[in-house]
Scaffold this motif. Sequence first.
Motif, PDB file in Angstrom:
ATOM      1  N   LEU A   1      16.651  51.889  55.953  1.00 60.32           N
ATOM      2  CA  LEU A   1      15.358  52.272  55.398  1.00 60.32           C
ATOM      3  C   LEU A   1      15.764  52.071  53.735  1.00 60.32           C
ATOM      4  O   LEU A   1      14.997  51.878  52.572  1.00 60.32           O
ATOM      5  N   ALA A   2      17.122  52.594  53.265  1.00 56.65           N
ATOM      6  CA  ALA A   2      17.445  52.549  51.860  1.00 56.65           C
ATOM      7  C   ALA A   2      17.542  51.145  51.465  1.00 56.65           C
ATOM      8  O   ALA A   2      17.053  51.065  50.065  1.00 56.65           O
ATOM      9  N   LEU A   3      17.892  50.332  52.140  1.00 56.73           N
ATOM     10  CA  LEU A   3      17.783  48.872  51.757  1.00 56.73           C
ATOM     11  C   LEU A   3      16.507  48.260  51.457  1.00 56.73           C
ATOM     12  O   LEU A   3      16.127  47.627  50.626  1.00 56.73           O
ATOM     13  N   HIS A   4      15.407  48.640  52.143  1.00 55.28           N
ATOM     14  CA  HIS A   4      13.886  48.557  51.956  1.00 55.28           C
ATOM     15  C   HIS A   4      13.476  49.029  50.944  1.00 55.28           C
ATOM     16  O   HIS A   4      12.984  48.391  50.125  1.00 55.28           O
ATOM     17  N   ARG A   5      13.920  50.457  50.504  1.00 54.71           N
ATOM     18  CA  ARG A   5      13.232  50.868  49.292  1.00 54.71           C
ATOM     19  C   ARG A   5      14.085  50.231  48.018  1.00 54.71           C
ATOM     20  O   ARG A   5      13.360  50.269  47.120  1.00 54.71           O
ATOM     21  N   MET A   6      15.183  50.091  47.997  1.00 54.05           N
ATOM     22  CA  MET A   6      15.815  49.233  46.953  1.00 54.05           C
ATOM     23  C   MET A   6      15.223  47.887  46.797  1.00 54.05           C
ATOM     24  O   MET A   6      14.930  47.555  45.549  1.00 54.05           O
ATOM     25  N   ARG A   7      14.793  46.889  47.884  1.00 60.41           N
ATOM     26  CA  ARG A   7      14.254  45.794  47.806  1.00 60.41           C
ATOM     27  C   ARG A   7      12.903  46.182  47.053  1.00 60.41           C
ATOM     28  O   ARG A   7      12.323  45.279  46.346  1.00 60.41           O
ATOM     29  N   GLN A   8      12.286  47.047  47.670  1.00 64.78           N
ATOM     30  CA  GLN A   8      10.716  47.418  47.082  1.00 64.78           C
ATOM     31  C   GLN A   8      10.674  47.633  45.552  1.00 64.78           C
ATOM     32  O   GLN A   8       9.896  47.076  44.894  1.00 64.78           O
ATOM     33  N   GLN A   9      11.610  48.300  45.147  1.00 74.16           N
ATOM     34  CA  GLN A   9      11.758  48.612  43.867  1.00 74.16           C
ATOM     35  C   GLN A   9      12.048  47.401  42.923  1.00 74.16           C
ATOM     36  O   GLN A   9      11.516  47.217  42.122  1.00 74.16           O
ATOM     37  N   LEU A  10      13.145  46.538  43.372  1.00 73.96           N
ATOM     38  CA  LEU A  10      13.514  45.228  42.807  1.00 73.96           C
ATOM     39  C   LEU A  10      12.138  44.370  42.934  1.00 73.96           C
ATOM     40  O   LEU A  10      12.144  43.795  41.623  1.00 73.96           O
ATOM     41  N   VAL A  11      11.227  44.379  43.718  1.00 71.37           N
ATOM     42  CA  VAL A  11      10.258  43.435  43.625  1.00 71.37           C
ATOM     43  C   VAL A  11       9.243  44.034  42.917  1.00 71.37           C
ATOM     44  O   VAL A  11       8.509  43.055  42.028  1.00 71.37           O
ATOM     45  N   LYS A  12       9.122  45.319  42.741  1.00 77.06           N
ATOM     46  CA  LYS A  12       7.978  45.892  41.632  1.00 77.06           C
ATOM     47  C   LYS A  12       8.770  45.516  40.479  1.00 77.06           C
ATOM     48  O   LYS A  12       7.848  45.419  39.546  1.00 77.06           O
ATOM     49  N   PHE A  13       9.996  45.756  40.073  1.00 80.03           N
ATOM     50  CA  PHE A  13      10.548  45.387  38.741  1.00 80.03           C
ATOM     51  C   PHE A  13      10.278  43.701  38.368  1.00 80.03           C
ATOM     52  O   PHE A  13       9.727  43.474  37.208  1.00 80.03           O
ATOM     53  N   ARG A  14      10.276  42.991  39.545  1.00 80.14           N
ATOM     54  CA  ARG A  14      10.021  41.827  39.135  1.00 80.14           C
ATOM     55  C   ARG A  14       8.555  41.298  38.676  1.00 80.14           C
ATOM     56  O   ARG A  14       8.432  40.747  37.786  1.00 80.14           O
ATOM     57  N   THR A  15       7.880  41.981  39.384  1.00 79.79           N
ATOM     58  CA  THR A  15       6.248  41.993  39.302  1.00 79.79           C
ATOM     59  C   THR A  15       5.990  42.414  37.966  1.00 79.79           C
ATOM     60  O   THR A  15       5.226  41.609  37.070  1.00 79.79           O
ATOM     61  N   MET A  16       6.429  43.490  37.556  1.00 75.98           N
ATOM     62  CA  MET A  16       6.359  44.036  36.249  1.00 75.98           C
ATOM     63  C   MET A  16       6.619  43.066  35.046  1.00 75.98           C
ATOM     64  O   MET A  16       6.149  43.247  33.934  1.00 75.98           O
ATOM     65  N   GLN A  17       7.810  42.792  35.301  1.00 80.59           N
ATOM     66  CA  GLN A  17       8.605  41.872  34.199  1.00 80.59           C
ATOM     67  C   GLN A  17       7.478  40.414  34.005  1.00 80.59           C
ATOM     68  O   GLN A  17       7.399  39.983  32.867  1.00 80.59           O
ATOM     69  N   ILE A  18       7.209  40.072  34.997  1.00 79.23           N
ATOM     70  CA  ILE A  18       6.228  38.676  34.954  1.00 79.23           C
ATOM     71  C   ILE A  18       5.171  39.016  34.330  1.00 79.23           C
ATOM     72  O   ILE A  18       4.577  38.238  33.457  1.00 79.23           O
ATOM     73  N   ASN A  19       4.352  40.307  34.509  1.00 76.23           N
ATOM     74  CA  ASN A  19       3.186  40.580  33.899  1.00 76.23           C
ATOM     75  C   ASN A  19       3.224  40.834  32.477  1.00 76.23           C
ATOM     76  O   ASN A  19       2.654  40.774  31.858  1.00 76.23           O
ATOM     77  N   ASN A  20       4.393  41.604  32.279  1.00 78.09           N
ATOM     78  CA  ASN A  20       4.829  42.007  30.920  1.00 78.09           C
ATOM     79  C   ASN A  20       5.032  40.505  30.131  1.00 78.09           C
ATOM     80  O   ASN A  20       4.357  40.509  28.896  1.00 78.09           O
ATOM     81  N   LEU A  21       5.606  39.504  30.431  1.00 79.27           N
ATOM     82  CA  LEU A  21       5.596  38.295  29.708  1.00 79.27           C
ATOM     83  C   LEU A  21       4.559  37.509  29.477  1.00 79.27           C
ATOM     84  O   LEU A  21       4.309  37.168  28.463  1.00 79.27           O
ATOM     85  N   ARG A  22       3.591  37.734  30.562  1.00 77.23           N
ATOM     86  CA  ARG A  22       2.498  37.027  30.357  1.00 77.23           C
ATOM     87  C   ARG A  22       1.304  37.664  29.294  1.00 77.23           C
ATOM     88  O   ARG A  22       0.527  37.200  28.712  1.00 77.23           O
TER      89      ARG A  22
END
Length: 339
Positions: free
Chosen positions: A118-139
């Motif tokens: 579950l810790a791996l899932h939470r870290m992956r979820q956070q990284l996906v969130k960071f990636r989405t935020m970064q894409i939206n920020n650039l746009r």
Amino acid sequence: MTHTIVGVDIAKSVMQIHWVDPETGEVVNKPLKRAAFLEYFANRSPCLVGMESCGGSQHWARRLIEMGHEVKLMPAKFVKAFNIRNKNDAADARAIWMATQMDSKAVAVKTEAQQAVLALHRMRQQLVKFRTMQINNLRGLLTEYGEVMAVGRAALDKSIAGILERLSGRLPAILIDTLRDQWKGLDNLDQQIGQIERRLQEWMRDNQAAKAIAAIPGVGLLTATAAVATMGHANAFKSGREFAAWLGLVPGQTGSGGKIELQGISKRGDTYLRTLLVHGARSIIYRVKEPGPWVDQLKQRRPMNVVIVAMANKLARIIWAILAHQRPYRKDYESVRPG
């Protein structure tokens, strides 16, 4: 055997305990330092310890179970209903003690291996969130300079190189270089996410339960590993229906005077696993050529979102059945209602 019930409000440094002596009726409500917490319970006869399911609760639950105590973890929302006055450590411990005595579905105490998954899932979820935020920020930043692109990573990768080239003659180089670095930083996030997924795949190869439910259509790597780690033990639930209700995949109810009205899904339980099941159900509805007569009939009577949630409910029940009865998934299996 009837155990003494002890309510524990855990914290970083000081734990608050509340219990009532069954012989004298004395009410005990006192703080314990973290270092003395396990020593206190090591010197007690086996008892039922109630705690809120929060940060650190799984660790303490495992340690107390090793000592022979029984542990009941409860959602904070359930415990909150029993604290009707001022909120402090003593009042919280008393509320937990009261809530422990109520009939309710406890949060599963997980092994360290399950919690690691579950810790791996939470870290992956956070990284996906960071990636989405970064894409939206650039746009969003590029929109300020009149450069608009379609939604999504593919559209960003396709357009941004040309956009930065066009803007290089108008904007300072420090901004262009920073935007380019932020875009290239997405590759690093991709690599971290991919590495976590490979580690989850390795774990699933050695876990028979996760491999068994991964054979269900609509259940992939993430759903299979998260379901096994979140559930704990399938026998903690009486039926697949109870497991689906625990995940919040059943209608909420409201009513009075004997008149009950059904609402949308309750959304109780684990939000992450429920979201994965809904996404898996959506993939079945939209991508499987012949999802089955049950789905076709449901589409004629209900809106599409209701059909998707119903399929997610069905997936949860199938997962429980496979884990509880230790049987492989069979597409042609038909359950028989007991007579």
